[in-house]
Write an enzyme that holds these catalytic residues in place. Structure first.
Site, mmCIF file in Angstrom:
data_model
loop_
_atom_site.group_PDB
_atom_site.id
_atom_site.type_symbol
_atom_site.label_atom_id
_atom_site.label_comp_id
_atom_site.label_asym_id
_atom_site.label_seq_id
_atom_site.Cartn_x
_atom_site.Cartn_y
_atom_site.Cartn_z
ATOM 1 C CG ASP A 168 -5.746 -7.311 1.747
ATOM 2 O OD1 ASP A 168 -6.774 -7.562 1.092
ATOM 3 O OD2 ASP A 168 -5.039 -6.305 1.540
ATOM 4 C CB SER A 187 -0.911 0.019 1.233
ATOM 5 O OG SER A 187 -1.837 -1.025 1.205
ATOM 6 N NE ARG A 238 -3.055 -9.836 0.182
ATOM 7 C CZ ARG A 238 -1.900 -9.252 0.420
ATOM 8 N NH1 ARG A 238 -0.901 -9.928 0.947
ATOM 9 N NH2 ARG A 238 -1.705 -7.976 0.155
ATOM 10 N N GLY A 283 -5.833 -3.410 -8.142
ATOM 11 C CA GLY A 283 -6.989 -2.594 -7.793
ATOM 12 C C GLY A 283 -6.587 -1.256 -7.206
ATOM 13 N NE ARG A 291 -8.178 -12.367 -1.792
ATOM 14 C CZ ARG A 291 -7.444 -11.271 -1.690
ATOM 15 N NH1 ARG A 291 -7.610 -10.453 -0.660
ATOM 16 N NH2 ARG A 291 -6.545 -10.974 -2.611
#
Length: 423
Positions: free
Chosen positions: A312, A22, A385, A92, A343
């Site tokens: 996440d 990030s 992930r 994203g 997910r």
């Protein structure tokens, strides 16, 4: 590429994880619209962040990358029109934050990405940016590709329907170009790296609880940014060291910003042995070394305002829950459905193949702690992930586990498998 993982007896050692994804994205983007040189150390060199570098270069920014050091020669707020479509790959963060910057540019840009990006919702960004005055067209259903023509923007007061750092950041970046104050209100606190970094670069951003007040007119000045280790990458080692017997792992120089430490809060709530030492601040961000030791976990309920702090990390928390005593309930996590894969479905399906008692719900999952997994052939769904979480499951499972399309970890952690081999 498929990878094979076998049961491991314990983990011991001292490691570092790559720079925070990030913060790496934001350092390059904000450095690009600042004046003067921004130097970034410990930049995450991975597919997602390199997408940001390439997009900013196509907008006329001179960026030099040498290993994990980046020099960004900022152009100021106004960039150059790209002669090409900007391809964000799988990122994203790149597409949503860049839309905020492009909303203030007086030219037209088309943004696209891979198949995963084309399935992710862009309406949540399009709505506030349109209210500010940007002209945006998207594929039916508000999906990428997206065409954006920026120009004269106005400040707005916007109550966000969901807690999303990407949406919030996009509005904040657009507010730099707006006439008048912009006020953003979140339903719950999400990661605040953009606020902190904009303040570091000289923007006037004021924070009052869940409200953010953004004032235009400040010139951003280039900075030296040292990127701390990514807690989302550290999470896999934190969970594995808690679950494998006789383990002790130290993870150096990790970002422990309170909006990101949900994984630590949850594991401590489950009875995990996680300690922060050597705490300090760099570029407004809190950093620490994380010491993790083996422990016995118990099931808990996870939901509410905690979810944005660990969205996440939920896939690897699901693995921890399999080895916890009792039942773990994860709720209010609908956002997992619109990540690189769904997910909730990905983890319930693949851990189910390994023998877990795990059940999908409308907004999360329920996991019964059986303390047992068996090796199996599992799908990553091309989701980094999911792949890394299944690797941890494989370390704990009886027999061998094969993970399909395991190269997708390159999106955020290219050396993930090598780092585990060091322990």
């Amino acid at each position: 590429m498929d990878v094979e993982v076998k049961k491991k007896n314990s983990l011991k050692g001292v490691i570092s994880v790559p720079g925070d994804k990030s913060i790496s994205h934001r350092a390059v983007m904000i450095g690009s619209i600042a004046e003067g040189l921004t130097e970034v150390e410990n930049f995450l060199v991975a597919k997602d962040t390199l997408s940001t570098v390439e997009c900013m270069r196509k907008l006329g920014v001179d960026i030099k990358l040498e290993r994990n050091r980046v020099k960004v020669y900022g152009k100021g707020l106004y960039l150059s029109k790209s002669s090409e479509v900007l391809d964000v790959g799988n990122s994203g963060t790149t597409i949503r934050l860049l839309m905020g910057i492009l909303a203030g540019q007086e030219f037209e840009t088309i943004l696209t990405g891979d198949d995963s990006i084309k399935r992710r919702p862009m309406g949540r960004v399009i709505v506030p940016l349109t209210l500010m005055g940007a002209k945006i067209e998207a594929r039916e259903g508000n999906f990428a590709p997206v065409k954006i023509r920026g120009g004269k923007l106005r400040g707005i007061e916007y109550k966000m329907p969901i807690a999303s750092a990407q949406v919030k950041s996009s509005i904040m970046l657009a507010s730099l170009y707006a006439e008048g104050r912009t006020v953003i209100e979140e339903p719950a606190l999400s990661r605040n790296h953009t606020e902190l970094m904009l303040q570091t670069f000289g923007a006037r951003i004021e924070i009052d609880g869940k409200k953010i007040f953004c004032y235009p007119g400040s010139k951003l000045k280039g900075q030296k940014i040292i990127v701390p280790g990514d807690i989302s990458s550290a999470a896999y080692f934190i969970v594995a060291a808690n679950l494998l017997p006789n383990s002790e792992v130290v993870i150096k120089d990790v970002n422990v910003n309170p909006t990101r430490t949900g994984i630590i809060d949850v594991l401590k709530g489950m009875g995990g042995n996680v300690e922060l030492i050597n705490e300090r601040y760099v570029n407004n961000e809190k950093i620490a070394d994380i010491v993790v030791k083996s422990s016995k976990l118990k099931g808990i309920e996870i939901g509410g305002d905690l979810i944005p702090k660990l969205i996440d990390e939920i896939p690897v928390i699901a693995v921890a829950a399999v080895f916890a005593e009792g039942t773990t309930v994860i709720k209010n996590a609908e956002e997992l459905k619109v990540k690189e894969s769904n997910r909730i479905k990905s983890m319930t399906s693949e851990l189910g193949k390994m023998g877990a008692k795990i059940f999908e719900t409308e907004d999360g999952m329920i996991i019964e702690g059986t303390g047992f997994l068996r090796g199996a052939e599992v799908e990553s769904y091309n989701d980094h992930r999911v792949a890394m979480s299944l690797w941890i499951a494989g370390l704990l499972a009886e027999g061998r586990t094969i993970i399909k399309k395991a190269e997708c970890v390159d999106v955020s952690y290219p050396d993930f498998y090598k780092t585990f081999d060091m322990l």
